[in-house]
Design an enzyme around this catalytic site. Structure first.
Site, PDB file in Angstrom:
ATOM      1  N   PHE A 120       0.857  -1.185   0.000  1.00 14.57           N
ATOM      2  CA  PHE A 120       0.000   0.000   0.000  1.00 14.57           C
ATOM      3  C   PHE A 120       0.895   1.238   0.000  1.00 14.57           C
ATOM      4  CE2 PHE A 120      -4.594   0.941   0.961  1.00 14.57           C
ATOM      5  CZ  PHE A 120      -5.122  -0.155   0.315  1.00 14.57           C
ATOM      6  N   GLN A 234      -8.191  14.451   2.717  1.00 14.03           N
ATOM      7  CA  GLN A 234      -7.415  13.606   1.810  1.00 14.03           C
ATOM      8  C   GLN A 234      -8.107  13.411   0.470  1.00 14.03           C
ATOM      9  OE1 GLN A 234      -6.587   9.137   2.575  1.00 14.03           O
ATOM     10  NE2 GLN A 234      -4.624  10.172   2.674  1.00 14.03           N
ATOM     11  N   HIS A 236      -7.930  11.027  -2.687  1.00 18.97           N
ATOM     12  CA  HIS A 236      -7.382   9.738  -3.127  1.00 18.97           C
ATOM     13  C   HIS A 236      -7.100   9.851  -4.625  1.00 18.97           C
ATOM     14  CE1 HIS A 236      -7.120   5.477  -3.998  1.00 18.97           C
ATOM     15  NE2 HIS A 236      -7.214   5.188  -2.715  1.00 18.97           N
ATOM     16  N   LEU A 246     -14.513   4.711  -5.651  1.00 21.16           N
ATOM     17  CA  LEU A 246     -13.084   4.455  -5.434  1.00 21.16           C
ATOM     18  C   LEU A 246     -12.572   3.207  -6.152  1.00 21.16           C
ATOM     19  CD1 LEU A 246     -10.600   5.269  -3.554  1.00 21.16           C
ATOM     20  CD2 LEU A 246     -11.319   3.341  -2.161  1.00 21.16           C
ATOM     21  N   GLU A 249      -6.352   1.621  -3.533  1.00 22.37           N
ATOM     22  CA  GLU A 249      -4.907   1.727  -3.685  1.00 22.37           C
ATOM     23  C   GLU A 249      -4.282   0.332  -3.823  1.00 22.37           C
ATOM     24  OE1 GLU A 249      -2.963   5.035  -1.554  1.00 22.37           O
ATOM     25  OE2 GLU A 249      -2.066   3.401  -0.405  1.00 22.37           O
ATOM     26  N   ARG A 280      -0.524   9.351  -0.570  1.00 21.81           N
ATOM     27  CA  ARG A 280      -1.621   9.809  -1.434  1.00 21.81           C
ATOM     28  C   ARG A 280      -1.542  11.290  -1.785  1.00 21.81           C
ATOM     29  NH1 ARG A 280      -6.476   6.358   1.454  1.00 21.81           N
ATOM     30  NH2 ARG A 280      -5.784   4.401   0.522  1.00 21.81           N
ATOM     31  N   HIS A 349     -11.691  11.779  -0.133  1.00 20.91           N
ATOM     32  CA  HIS A 349     -11.744  10.400   0.349  1.00 20.91           C
ATOM     33  C   HIS A 349     -11.678  10.248   1.867  1.00 20.91           C
ATOM     34  CE1 HIS A 349     -11.184   6.101   0.343  1.00 20.91           C
ATOM     35  NE2 HIS A 349     -10.017   6.193   0.941  1.00 20.91           N
ATOM     36  N   ARG A 384      -3.112  10.774   6.032  1.00 22.61           N
ATOM     37  CA  ARG A 384      -3.226   9.391   6.491  1.00 22.61           C
ATOM     38  C   ARG A 384      -2.659   8.446   5.452  1.00 22.61           C
ATOM     39  NH1 ARG A 384      -7.212   5.092   5.411  1.00 22.61           N
ATOM     40  NH2 ARG A 384      -8.305   6.447   3.954  1.00 22.61           N
TER      41      ARG A 384
HETATM   42  C1  LIG Z   1     -14.798   3.922  -0.474  1.00 16.76           C
HETATM   43  C2  LIG Z   1     -13.898   3.885   0.726  1.00 16.76           C
HETATM   44  C3  LIG Z   1     -12.923   2.903   0.814  1.00 16.76           C
HETATM   45  C4  LIG Z   1     -12.069   2.861   1.927  1.00 16.76           C
HETATM   46  N1  LIG Z   1     -11.115   1.879   2.001  1.00 16.76           N
HETATM   47  C5  LIG Z   1     -10.333   1.806   3.111  1.00 16.76           C
HETATM   48  C6  LIG Z   1      -9.383   0.751   3.267  1.00 16.76           C
HETATM   49  O1  LIG Z   1      -9.254  -0.138   2.442  1.00 16.76           O
HETATM   50  N2  LIG Z   1      -8.620   0.745   4.386  1.00 16.76           N
HETATM   51  C7  LIG Z   1      -8.737   1.699   5.353  1.00 16.76           C
HETATM   52  O2  LIG Z   1      -8.030   1.630   6.364  1.00 16.76           O
HETATM   53  N3  LIG Z   1      -9.644   2.701   5.231  1.00 16.76           N
HETATM   54  C8  LIG Z   1     -10.442   2.768   4.144  1.00 16.76           C
HETATM   55  N4  LIG Z   1     -11.359   3.782   4.051  1.00 16.76           N
HETATM   56  C9  LIG Z   1     -11.582   4.652   5.199  1.00 16.76           C
HETATM   57  C10 LIG Z   1     -12.364   3.902   6.269  1.00 16.76           C
HETATM   58  O3  LIG Z   1     -13.186   2.946   5.650  1.00 16.76           O
HETATM   59  C11 LIG Z   1     -13.223   4.835   7.101  1.00 16.76           C
HETATM   60  O4  LIG Z   1     -12.456   5.883   7.604  1.00 16.76           O
HETATM   61  C12 LIG Z   1     -13.855   4.072   8.270  1.00 16.76           C
HETATM   62  O5  LIG Z   1     -14.493   2.892   7.832  1.00 16.76           O
HETATM   63  C13 LIG Z   1     -14.826   4.940   9.032  1.00 16.76           C
HETATM   64  O6  LIG Z   1     -15.487   4.142   9.991  1.00 16.76           O
HETATM   65  P1  LIG Z   1     -16.287   4.802  11.173  1.00 16.76           P
HETATM   66  O7  LIG Z   1     -16.699   3.683  12.061  1.00 16.76           O
HETATM   67  O8  LIG Z   1     -15.493   5.890  11.771  1.00 16.76           O
HETATM   68  O9  LIG Z   1     -17.563   5.481  10.498  1.00 16.76           O
HETATM   69  P2  LIG Z   1     -18.594   5.040   9.354  1.00 16.76           P
HETATM   70  O10 LIG Z   1     -18.413   3.654   8.889  1.00 16.76           O
HETATM   71  O11 LIG Z   1     -18.593   6.125   8.364  1.00 16.76           O
HETATM   72  O12 LIG Z   1     -19.978   5.044  10.125  1.00 16.76           O
HETATM   73  C14 LIG Z   1     -20.572   6.220  10.624  1.00 16.76           C
HETATM   74  C15 LIG Z   1     -21.780   5.832  11.442  1.00 16.76           C
HETATM   75  O13 LIG Z   1     -22.305   6.975  12.095  1.00 16.76           O
HETATM   76  C16 LIG Z   1     -23.700   6.993  11.991  1.00 16.76           C
HETATM   77  N5  LIG Z   1     -24.171   8.382  12.099  1.00 16.76           N
HETATM   78  C17 LIG Z   1     -23.626   9.479  11.520  1.00 16.76           C
HETATM   79  N6  LIG Z   1     -24.330  10.574  11.868  1.00 16.76           N
HETATM   80  C18 LIG Z   1     -25.321  10.156  12.682  1.00 16.76           C
HETATM   81  C19 LIG Z   1     -26.383  10.813  13.362  1.00 16.76           C
HETATM   82  N7  LIG Z   1     -26.574  12.135  13.267  1.00 16.76           N
HETATM   83  N8  LIG Z   1     -27.234  10.064  14.104  1.00 16.76           N
HETATM   84  C20 LIG Z   1     -27.076   8.710  14.187  1.00 16.76           C
HETATM   85  N9  LIG Z   1     -26.087   8.045  13.568  1.00 16.76           N
HETATM   86  C21 LIG Z   1     -25.224   8.761  12.829  1.00 16.76           C
HETATM   87  C22 LIG Z   1     -23.984   6.341  10.647  1.00 16.76           C
HETATM   88  O14 LIG Z   1     -25.290   5.851  10.599  1.00 16.76           O
HETATM   89  C23 LIG Z   1     -22.933   5.241  10.635  1.00 16.76           C
HETATM   90  O15 LIG Z   1     -23.417   4.108  11.295  1.00 16.76           O
HETATM   91  C24 LIG Z   1     -12.209   3.836   2.944  1.00 16.76           C
HETATM   92  C25 LIG Z   1     -13.194   4.802   2.857  1.00 16.76           C
HETATM   93  C26 LIG Z   1     -14.027   4.841   1.750  1.00 16.76           C
HETATM   94  C27 LIG Z   1     -15.041   5.946   1.677  1.00 16.76           C
END
Ligand SMILES: Cc1cc2nc3c(=O)[nH]c(=O)nc-3n(C[C@H](O)[C@H](O)[C@H](O)COP(=O)(O)OP(=O)(O)OC[C@H]3O[C@@H](n4cnc5c(N)ncnc54)[C@H](O)[C@@H]3O)c2cc1C
Length: 570
Positions: A120, A234, A236, A246, A249, A280, A349, A384
C-alpha cells in the site's frame, strides 16, 4: 413531555469504530446496557465500502517491524501526527487482526494458510491485511455477527441524533428522532462515544456514502467541543468518472500504474523510489500537475483525468484479488480493467480532522469519547496512509469502549440529569428553526452549490484568494433563505433529515475553509500554492476550532517523542 430511554453507554454510529466499541464495552462489563444508535441500518455504514486493507505488522520474521510502521505513519503524516498515538496504533493493531480472525474474519491467505498482506502507499513493507478487495464489508459483517452474541447490546437503527445533552460539561446523552415514527426522544447515558465517521460529502466529487455528512462533528462542535485539524482533507488518486467511486490503492499495490496522455508512467518524475506507491497527497498533487501541464485525458463527461493501467496484471490475478473494483469499473465506467486502462482522477476520500481527543480517545467533555474517522486523536496528522484508518477504528473502538464502560461502572459517573430547558431549546432549533422554516431557495440546490464550492476552492491545491472566495460564497449561501422542509410527514421524513444534515454541512465547510486559510504553509494534504513550503517554526501545531458566530480558532501542540521532522521524500 419528551420520552426518554436510559442506557449505560451510548454509542453513536455503527461503522467499524462503533461496532468495535460496542463489543468492547459489552465485554468489559456484561451488566451494562450498551446502545448503538445509527441513522442507517448497521451494514449500510460507510465502513462496508472499505476495499483495500487494514495495516498491521504481522511478519517480523520476514523483516517487517513495528518501528518501521510507526515511522512510515509519522512520515506519511508530514510530521503532524502525535507520535505517541502513532506508536499506540502500531502496537495494538496486530492484536486486532488476530482478534478478528478468531471471530471469523475471512482474511485472504497465502498458500501455506497464513494471513496474506499486500503493498500500500507510503509503507516500507507490505502491511495491508486484506480480504480480496472488500475488507470493510467482511470486517463489518464479522463485528456485527460478534456483537449479536452479547445480550447487553441494543441497536437503534434509523435513529437520527441531533444534539448532545450535557450538564456542567458532563455528557448526559443525546436527543434523537426515531425515523420510523418521527418521535423525538432523549437517549440518556452517563457515558457516550461518538463514532459518526467522516464527512466527505461536503465535497461533490467524493468516494463517500451519501450519509457521510458532518452531523456528528457538528453535534460536538455545537456542544463546545473543539474540532481539530479540519483543513486536512485527503484526496485519493483514483476515483472513477463520472461517479467518484473508489478504485482501491490495492490496485497499485498489486502492481497497477498511472499513465498520462503521452503514455508516460509519470510518477517516476515525482517519487522516483516509490512511484505510484508514494503517499496519497504526493500522488494526487503529481496528477493535478500533469493535467495542468496538458498531459491529461478528457473523460466523455468533460472532466480532466489520467489513466490507471492494470491490464498487465492478467485476468487471473485481477479476478482473484481485485474482483470488486473490476465489477465497479464495468458497472460504473463501462471499462473492464482486465482489457483496458481506466480513467481516474483525485477524489475526496478521508478527513484527517475531527473531534479533538487525547490518546485515550477522550474528548474535552467528561464522559464523552470519540473513535474512528469522526475522531481526531492525531494519529494521521496532515496525511493518512491508506489502510491505517480501519486499523484506527478497530484500535480506538476497543480503547474507547473499555474506557466508557469502566467510567459508566464507576462512581465517577453521576446520575444523569438533563435540564428541561436544554431539551426545549433543541426542539426549538430543529422544529421551529428547520422543520417549520420557510424560504424560496431549494435546500438540495444549496447543498449542491456548497459541495461544488468545496470542490473548486478547497481541493488538492489551495490559495488565499480561492479560500477567501470560498468563505464569501458559503456565507452568502448561509444567509439565503433555504432552511425549510417541504415534506410535512411525521414518519420517515427523509426531507427533514436531509435538511438537518445540510445545516451541519454549512458550519463544517466553514471550518475547513477557515483552517485552510489560517494555515499559511503546505503540509501533507494541505497544499497552498502561495505558501508552498512546510513551516515547522510557525505551524508544527494542530488547529482547533470552537463554536461561535464564526469559528474561533486556537492551536494545540504536537507530541514529538523520538522522530525529528525532516523533509519527506519517496
Ligand atoms: C470507499 C472507501 C474505501 C475505503 N477503504 C479503506 C481501506 O481499504 N482501508 C482503510 O483503512 N480505510 C479505508 N477507508 C476509510 C475507512 O473505511 C473509514 O475511515 C472508516 O471505515 C470509518 O469508519 P467509522 O466507524 O469511523 O464510520 P462510518 O463507517 O462512516 O460510520 C458512521 C456511522 O455513524 C452513523 N451516524 C452518523 N451521523 C449520525 C447521526 N446524526 N445520528 C445517528 N447516527 C449517525 C452512521 O449511521 C454510521 O453508522 C475507505 C473509505 C471509503 C469511503
Amino acid at each position: 413531555m419528551v420520552d426518554s430511554i436510559s442506557q449505560d453507554v451510548l454509542i453513536i454510529g455503527s461503522g467499524l469504530a462503533g461496532l468495535r466499541a460496542a463489543i468492547s464495552s459489552a465485554a468489559t462489563n456484561e451488566k451494562l446496557e450498551i446502545a448503538v444508535v445509527s441513522k442507517v441500518q448497521v451494514m449500510r455504514s460507510h465502513s462496508v465500502s472499505a476495499e483495500g486493507g487494514t495495516a498491521a505488522v504481522l511478519f517480523e520474521e520476514e523483516g517487517d517491524n513495528q518501528e518501521s510502521h510507526i515511522y512510515d505513519t509519522i512520515k506519511g503524516s508530514d510530521f503532524l501526527a502525535d507520535q505517541d498515538v502513532a506508536e499506540r496504533l502500531v502496537h495494538d493493531t496486530p492484536y486486532e487482526i488476530y482478534q478478528l480472525d478468531h471471530w471469523g474474519m475471512p482474511w485472504s491467505r497465502r498458500n501455506d494458510g497464513r494471513i496474506d498482506q499486500r503493498n500500500f502507499g507510503g509503507y516500507s513493507f507490505p502491511r495491508a491485511t486484506y480480504a480480496q478487495d472488500k475488507v470493510g464489508f467482511y470486517e463489518m459483517q464479522t463485528l456485527y455477527d460478534t456483537s449479536l452474541r452479547f445480550d447487553n447490546i441494543r441497536f437503534y437503527n434509523e435513529w437520527f441524533c441531533t444534539s448532545i445533552l450535557s450538564d456542567e460539561n458532563s455528557f448526559q446523552g443525546v436527543t434523537a428522532i426515531e425515523m420510523k415514527t418521527g418521535n423525538f426522544f432523549k437517549l440518556l447515558a452517563p457515558a457516550g462515544i461518538i463514532c459518526t465517521g467522516g464527512a466527505g460529502r461536503i465535497y461533490s466529487f467524493s468516494t463517500y456514502a451519501y450519509s457521510s455528512t458532518p452531523d456528528g462533528l457538528d453535534m460536538a462542535y455545537r456542544a463546545g467541543i473543539g474540532l481539530k485539524d479540519m483543513e486536512f482533507v485527503q484526496f485519493h488518486p483514483t476515483g472513477i468518472l463520472p461517479s467518484g467511486i473508489l478504485i482501491t490503492e490495492g490496485a497499485r499495490g498489486e502492481g497497477g500504474y498511472l499513465v498520462n496522455s503521452e503514455g508516460e508512467r509519470f510518477m517516476k518524475k515525482y517519487a522516483p523510489e516509490k512511484l505510484e506507491l508514494a503517499s496519497r497527497d504526493i500522488v494526487s498533487r503529481a496528477m493535478i500537475r500533469e493535467i495542468q501541464q496538458g498531459r491529461g485525458f478528457k473523460h466523455e463527461s468533460g472532466a480532466d483525468c489520467l489513466k490507471l493501467d492494470l491490464t498487465h496484471l492478467g485476468a487471473d490475478r485481477i479476478k482473484e484479488r481485485l474482483a470488486g473494483i473490476r465489477d465497479i469499473g464495468i458497472k460504473f465506467s463501462g471499462v473492464d480493467v482486465i482489457d483496458d486502462p481506466i480513467e481516474i482522477t483525485p477524489v475526496c476520500h478521508y478527513m484527517m480532522g475531527g473531534i479533538h481527543t487525547n490518546i485515550e480517545g477522550a474528548s474535552e467533555m467528561r464522559g464523552l469519547w470519540a473513535a474512528g474517522e469522526a475522531a481526531c486523536n492525531s494519529v494521521h496528522g496532515a496525511n493518512r496512509l491508506g489502510a491505517n484508518s480501519t486499523s484506527e477504528c478497530l484500535v480506538w473502538g476497543r480503547i474507547t469502549g473499555e474506557n466508557a464502560a469502566r467510567y459508566a461502572s464507576s462512581s465517577k459517573a453521576a446520575s444523569v440529569a438533563v435540564s428541561p430547558q436544554q431539551v426545549l431549546e433543541e426542539e426549538k432549533r430543529i422544529y421551529d428553526g428547520i422543520f417549520r422554516g420557510s424560504g424560496e431557495v431549494n435546500p438540495y440546490q444549496l447543498r449542491r452549490d456548497l459541495t461544488d464550492i468545496m470542490d473548486a476552492k478547497a481541493h488538492v491545491f489551495r490559495d488565499e484568494e480561492g479560500l477567501q472566495e470560498g468563505l464569501r460564497k458559503v456565507m452568502a449561501l448561509k444567509s439565503s433563505s433555504w432552511k425549510h422542509v417541504d415534506d410535512k410527514a411525521k414518519e420517515y421524513n427523509t426531507n427533514f433529515i436531509n435538511v438537518m444534515e445540510i445545516d451541519s454541512m454549512l458550519r463544517i465547510a466553514d471550518i475547513v475553509l477557515m483552517g485552510a486559510l489560517s494555515r499559511q504553509e503546505s503540509r501533507g494534504a494541505h497544499a497552498r500554492t502561495d505558501y508552498p513550503r512546510r513551516d515547522d517554526v510557525n505551524f508544527l501545531k494542530h488547529t482547533l476550532a470552537y463554536y461561535g458566530m464564526q469559528p474561533k480558532l486556537a492551536w494545540h501542540p504536537v507530541t514529538i517523542t523520538r522522530y525529528a521532522p525532516t523533509e519527506r521524500k519517496y
